[in-house]
Design a protein around this motif. Structure first.
Motif: not given
Length: 423
Positions: A185-190, A201-206, A412-417
């Motif tokens: 299991y890995t973190v996938k959301d804020a 979490v200040l931002a979620h960026v792709a 900053v959460l860096v993801g796909h969206r």
């Protein structure tokens, strides 16, 4: 692990839980079906006093002795012959049990045998043989409850097997699910990042397919993401505006450089005087950074070169850049962190007196702890790529920040969206 976290882990691994429960249930069913069955039959005979029998107290002792007689080799051999059962004396001794029911005239003869028919036949034959072999002559016998062929087996105990199977399946399912969840299991959301790091979490960026300076293109959705990141960062420092922001990541990669460069451009676009300092110090054996200028850099400044000689204009107004530079060959084998610990603090103080904000690009925490050294007296901005690190590993980093006295401004959460989490 709290009960809520355990429940969440089991829900994430619900398919594994279902598979383990089904497989365990099938295993228990197969085990019960394939195991040797034992059938139990009991014959009950009444031993009433015969005319001229001794006193009642003596009769009870005689009944106990009579029950013991039922399990003697001679009686058992005769009973087996009468019942037509082919068993050795040792087997008969294991299978046949007899007892006087205290307070009554009854003697029970119980047989446990792999054959239901043989169990009933042997119990009745033993009862008959005992009546014929009474050495006392003090009793008159009556068959109260002859043994009948049992309809189902007595061993293994089916209710017990079901209970143990259910308990075993639940334990295995929980242990397997928690172990797999801990590994995978890995973190996938804020929410997961904030819960692990205890920081917003200040931002979620792709990120783009290739790192670019998106913040330069004011008015575009990509630039607006970094504008909101800047506003969130400044909002988290309402009392004391950030003068030193160290940007790093938890895993190896260029996410920290991409975030730091775009944040510095966004700050400069808002009218701040910003220095983008690349703190990814290299040793002589390291490969040079891409597009590293052949000018003095942080290495040189830490050794005494005036920082003014190493700073060059950036791609937007108000932004200056200080490259990392390269350690001389004489420093082969030296750790960059040693130099940072001795001299970076004084340099940071000098730079923050000239620039409104100094944004430092630090190596990822997976590589080195330089970010913890450089963020002393400032703030740390942590880039977390979704789906690559476990909550436990993130929580361990949070503990390291506390021990080192580092102020974690946010993540900053860096993801796909792309998604702004903070206003």
């Amino acid at each position: 692990m709290e009960l809520r976290d355990m429940g969440a882990a089991l829900w994430r691994q619900r398919l594994l839980v279902a598979v383990v429960v089904v497989v365990t249930a099938i295993g228990v069913a197969v085990g019960v079906w394939s195991s040797t069955k034992t059938y139990t039959a009991t014959a009950t005979v009444s031993a009433a006093p015969a005319p001229g029998a001794p006193a009642p107290a003596e009769l009870d002792d005689l009944r106990a002795t009579l029950a013991e007689t039922a399990t003697t080799p001679e009686v058992l051999r005769q009973a087996a012959t009468r019942a037509g059962v082919d068993r050795s004396v040792g087997q008969l001794l294991d299978e046949v049990d007899a007892r006087w029911v205290e307070g009554t005239q009854l003697i029970e003869i119980t047989v446990a045998d792999p054959s239901a028919r043989d169990a009933a036949g042997l119990a009745n034959a033993a009862s008959f043989t005992l009546q014929q072999s009474d050495p006392t002559g003090a009793f008159e016998f009556t068959d109260v409850d002859p043994a009948v062929e049992p309809a189902t087996y007595s061993s293994p105990d089916l209710p017990l097997a079901i209970g143990v199977g259910v308990l075993l399946s639940l334990v295995l399912a929980v242990v397997s699910a928690l172990a797999r969840d801990r590994r995978t299991y890995t973190v996938k959301d804020a929410h997961g990042v904030e819960a692990a790091l205890r920081a917003p979490v200040l931002a979620h960026v792709a990120p783009p397919r290739s790192p670019t300076l998106q913040a330069m293109f004011t008015g575009t959705p990509a630039a607006d993401v970094f504008r909101r990141l800047r506003l969130s960062l400044e909002a988290s420092h309402r009392a004391h505006p950030p003068h030193l922001v160290v940007v790093t990541g938890v895993t190896t990669g260029d996410v920290n450089a991409w975030l730091g460069a775009n944040l510095a451009i966004s700050l400069a676009s808002a009218g701040r005087r910003v220095l983008l300092l690349d703190g990814r110090l290299a040793t002589p054996a390291d490969e040079p950074l891409p597009e590293e200028p052949d000018t003095p850099g942080l290495h040189d400044v830490l050794r005494g070169t005036p920082w003014e000689h190493a700073v060059s204009p950036g791609p937007v107004d108000g932004l200056s850049v200080l490259p990392p530079g390269r350690a001389p060959a004489s420093d082969a084998g030296a750790e960059p962190g040693d130099l940072l610990e001795r001299r970076f603090g004084a340099l940071a103080e000098a730079l923050t007196r000239t620039f409104d904000v100094v944004v430092v690009i630090a190596p990822s925490l997976e590589e080195r702890d330089d970010a913890l050294v450089m963020s002393a007296g400032g703030s740390l901005l942590l880039g977390v790529v979704e789906g690559v690190i476990s909550p436990e590993a993130l929580a361990a980093y949070a503990d390291r920040f506390v021990v080192a006295g580092v102020r974690l401004a946010g993540t900053v959460l860096v993801g796909h969206r792309a998604e702004a989490v903070a206003p």
